[in-house]
Design an enzyme around this catalytic site. Sequence first.
Site, mmCIF file in Angstrom:
data_model
loop_
_atom_site.group_PDB
_atom_site.id
_atom_site.type_symbol
_atom_site.label_atom_id
_atom_site.label_comp_id
_atom_site.label_asym_id
_atom_site.label_seq_id
_atom_site.Cartn_x
_atom_site.Cartn_y
_atom_site.Cartn_z
ATOM 1 C CG LEU A 84 -1.932 -1.021 1.420
ATOM 2 C CD1 LEU A 84 -2.410 -1.063 2.862
ATOM 3 C CD2 LEU A 84 -3.085 -0.701 0.487
ATOM 4 C CD GLU A 113 -10.143 -3.351 5.674
ATOM 5 O OE1 GLU A 113 -8.948 -3.725 5.632
ATOM 6 O OE2 GLU A 113 -10.990 -3.688 4.855
ATOM 7 C CE LYS A 115 0.144 -0.552 6.493
ATOM 8 N NZ LYS A 115 1.057 -1.586 6.904
ATOM 9 C CG ASP A 117 3.183 -3.856 13.042
ATOM 10 O OD1 ASP A 117 3.630 -4.166 11.917
ATOM 11 O OD2 ASP A 117 3.846 -3.236 13.889
ATOM 12 C CE1 TYR A 224 -4.704 -7.912 3.494
ATOM 13 C CE2 TYR A 224 -4.269 -7.810 5.854
ATOM 14 C CZ TYR A 224 -3.826 -7.982 4.559
ATOM 15 O OH TYR A 224 -2.512 -8.217 4.337
ATOM 16 C CE LYS A 291 -7.857 -2.711 2.382
ATOM 17 N NZ LYS A 291 -8.021 -4.070 2.881
ATOM 18 C CE LYS A 315 4.062 2.759 7.960
ATOM 19 N NZ LYS A 315 4.680 1.449 8.185
ATOM 20 C CB CYS A 409 27.359 -8.411 42.167
ATOM 21 S SG CYS A 409 25.688 -8.875 42.613
ATOM 22 C CB CYS A 412 27.094 -10.725 46.483
ATOM 23 S SG CYS A 412 27.652 -11.129 44.827
ATOM 24 C CB CYS A 427 26.567 -11.547 39.773
ATOM 25 S SG CYS A 427 27.218 -12.130 41.353
ATOM 26 C CB CYS A 433 24.918 -13.634 44.356
ATOM 27 S SG CYS A 433 24.155 -12.093 43.872
HETATM 28 S S1 IVH Z 1 -4.708 -4.366 1.967
HETATM 29 C C1 IVH Z 1 -3.172 -4.206 -2.380
HETATM 30 N N1 IVH Z 1 -5.508 -4.133 4.459
HETATM 31 O O1 IVH Z 1 0.005 -3.875 4.990
HETATM 32 C C2 IVH Z 1 -3.164 -3.962 -0.933
HETATM 33 N N2 IVH Z 1 -3.212 -4.568 4.054
HETATM 34 O O2 IVH Z 1 1.633 -2.330 2.788
HETATM 35 C C3 IVH Z 1 -3.360 -5.163 -0.163
HETATM 36 N N3 IVH Z 1 -1.875 -4.812 6.110
HETATM 37 O O3 IVH Z 1 1.255 -6.364 2.860
HETATM 38 C C4 IVH Z 1 -3.227 -4.960 1.293
HETATM 39 N N4 IVH Z 1 -3.531 -4.519 7.528
HETATM 40 O O4 IVH Z 1 0.557 -7.058 5.168
HETATM 41 C C5 IVH Z 1 -4.457 -4.347 3.637
HETATM 42 N N5 IVH Z 1 -6.393 -3.950 6.597
HETATM 43 C C6 IVH Z 1 -5.344 -4.166 5.787
HETATM 44 C C7 IVH Z 1 -4.042 -4.412 6.285
HETATM 45 C C8 IVH Z 1 -2.993 -4.596 5.384
HETATM 46 C C9 IVH Z 1 -2.237 -4.767 7.389
HETATM 47 C C10 IVH Z 1 -0.494 -5.037 5.632
HETATM 48 C C11 IVH Z 1 -0.356 -6.143 4.628
HETATM 49 C C12 IVH Z 1 0.250 -5.569 3.396
HETATM 50 C C13 IVH Z 1 0.802 -4.266 3.894
HETATM 51 C C14 IVH Z 1 0.635 -3.254 2.782
#
Ligand code: IVH
Length: 669
Positions: A84, A113, A115, A117, A224, A291, A315, A409, A412, A427, A433
């Site tokens: 993305l 949505e 994102k 991690d 997703y 999206k 982000k 330490c 001790c 230690c 100790c």
């Molecule tokens: S959509 C064409 N939705 O972010 C885009 N990606 O940089 C398809 N990710 O590789 C991804 N949450 O690992 C989408 N709600 C979400 C997401 C998500 C995390 C990650 C995913 C992707 C990366 C995109």
Amino acid sequence: MNNSEAQEEILKLSEEINKHNHLYYVENKSIISDYDFDLLLKKLQDLEIQFPEFAFDYSPTKRVGGDITKKFETVVHRFPMLSLSNTYSEEEIIEWENRLKKLAEGEIEYVCELKYDGVAIGIRYKNGFLLRAVTRGDGNQGEDVTINVKTIKTIPLSLKGNFPADFEIRGEIFMPLESFQKLNAEREESDEPLFANPRNTASGTLKMKDSKIVADRSLDCYLYGVYGNDSIIEGHFESVEKAGEWGFKVPLVKNRFIEKVTSIDGIMNYIHFWDKERNNLPFEIDGVVIKVNNYSQQKSLGFTSKSPRWAIAYKFKTERVETKLESITFQVGRTGAITPVANLLTVQLGGTSVKRASLHNSDQIEKLNLHEGDFVYVEKGGEIIPKIVGVNTEKRNQSSPIVKFIENCPECNTALVRKEGEVQHYCPNELFCPPQMKGKIEHFIGRKAMNIDGLGAETVDLLYAKGLVKTIADLYELTFHQLVELERIADKSANNIISGIEVSKTVPFERVLFALGIRFVGETVAKKLAKHFKTIENIKVASIEELINVDEIGDKIAISVQNYFSNNESRLLIEKLISAGLQFEIKEKEGATNKLDGKSFVVSGVFNSFSRDEIKEVIENNGGKNVSSISSKTDYVIAGENMGPAKLKKASSLGITILTEDEFIQLFN
Ligand code: IVH
């Protein structure tokens, strides 16, 4: 039970177990006790062993893992896995939305949505069954990690409802914070290096060769996006809803993990909400994704070379605060490892007050070039205790001295050591100790070790302070009278403690070995050593080569085990524990041999003189392994009456030795 009855029963049980799994893991509801659930699973496992021809790849019994992968195959994605475009600026989100309004025809609906991690995964389902799961890799091709993905309980192995015949679903596999913290606590316990954050841990876990470990690490997954040629759905939001109906764990509107909006205000509202709320989630997110909902609008907007025009990620800046470093405390752990902890002027971060931060080790302090009284930047990671990520040097008082790591330490006063190639200072005064001595006792009495009822850290502190217990062996000399004389212990607790200590004498050898607290010997290693060497005496005299020969034992563990036993104090301690009556050898079952070492067996059908479980016990007691289905790796099939013809045919076509009940019994005569 005949073949068709068995097949029907297997299907019925699988469906029932799938239903409970979905309720429990996806919907957080439970309508059955753990005990009853285990019974169902056991029933299915038994049937699958008896009728392996019906033990399907998508059976819920496959969730427990156990298969080993030597190399993950490379698979080319049917639809490239793009990334993305992302931004940290709200301005750019506004510009993106303005651009789309000009490019797209008609009103635009947006789906907001989280994102997640974690690691991206693409999972293909054919006729409702999980066929293959592939990592993102370079976007064009990834690795086939199906075996590991199947252990993730929130990913269905078979679907329900009205699903497309062939489609791919994509989502993010992640490690929930609770699992991450639990895993690191266990690693700390067995002195293994800690994992840095949940994302890398999820990614590393997904590529592990032993799927049993993956199954134990409780990964999770949100889906997703649905991809397929014969799309029956109009938009993204509906596809996610549908995926939920098919049994996937998908984001829900009710907790705002997903939201449909029609304006930039709606988008901003979502961003602001999660920027604040993200700290209360049980997993980590690094932003939100916006999206375009409608598939035909998505199609006309198309892609740039790297990413779709119809989506963008916002982000979050990692929340970081500045505060004053007031002092540094050096903590001494059970194994003598020294951990520097920064004491900070209390500050608010992500909704909680922070007054301490972890500094990990001396390298970390050097890297930060920390000076006394510095103003430092603090961030929250997956860890409970936040970390210092930098220093505001502009605010530094030029005369303030650099922070020096201690040389002795703090408990001790013994000179600290740092072994080559290790980051931690230690230690070395293992035996005298105080925090190390107390830590060893606490570890010894712990639930996974000797599990001594009635004793806790506080009582250990008291017993240590009064000079009654200085080593674990002293526990076995404690008397009721000594205990009740202490001001905080009443008759009842004293009795509890004494009987808890008595019961601990029956704890099996492998747990005693773990309880000793030998560096790098965690629960699993202790089990392996105990099983292989059978007695403490054998471990004591084992050479490095003999130790390394044990599955999964490397140089580091072998050297640590030898060091432990070459120490006179440790030998003396073990002698005392032996005289106290603790278990220092594996209790062999009667009639056990290693006659069947390394051989694998499938037991199938009905027998006359023994039950199937009894035959399996005989196999295990003699070193053999029971497996559930016939494959080229099976050595023997023990065929009872009613064993299915398909199975017999499979066994003979693979050239596997088929034994009758009598032939099997004769092996032991
Ligand atoms: S959509 C064409 N939705 O972010 C885009 N990606 O940089 C398809 N990710 O590789 C991804 N949450 O690992 C989408 N709600 C979400 C997401 C998500 C995390 C990650 C995913 C992707 C990366 C995109």
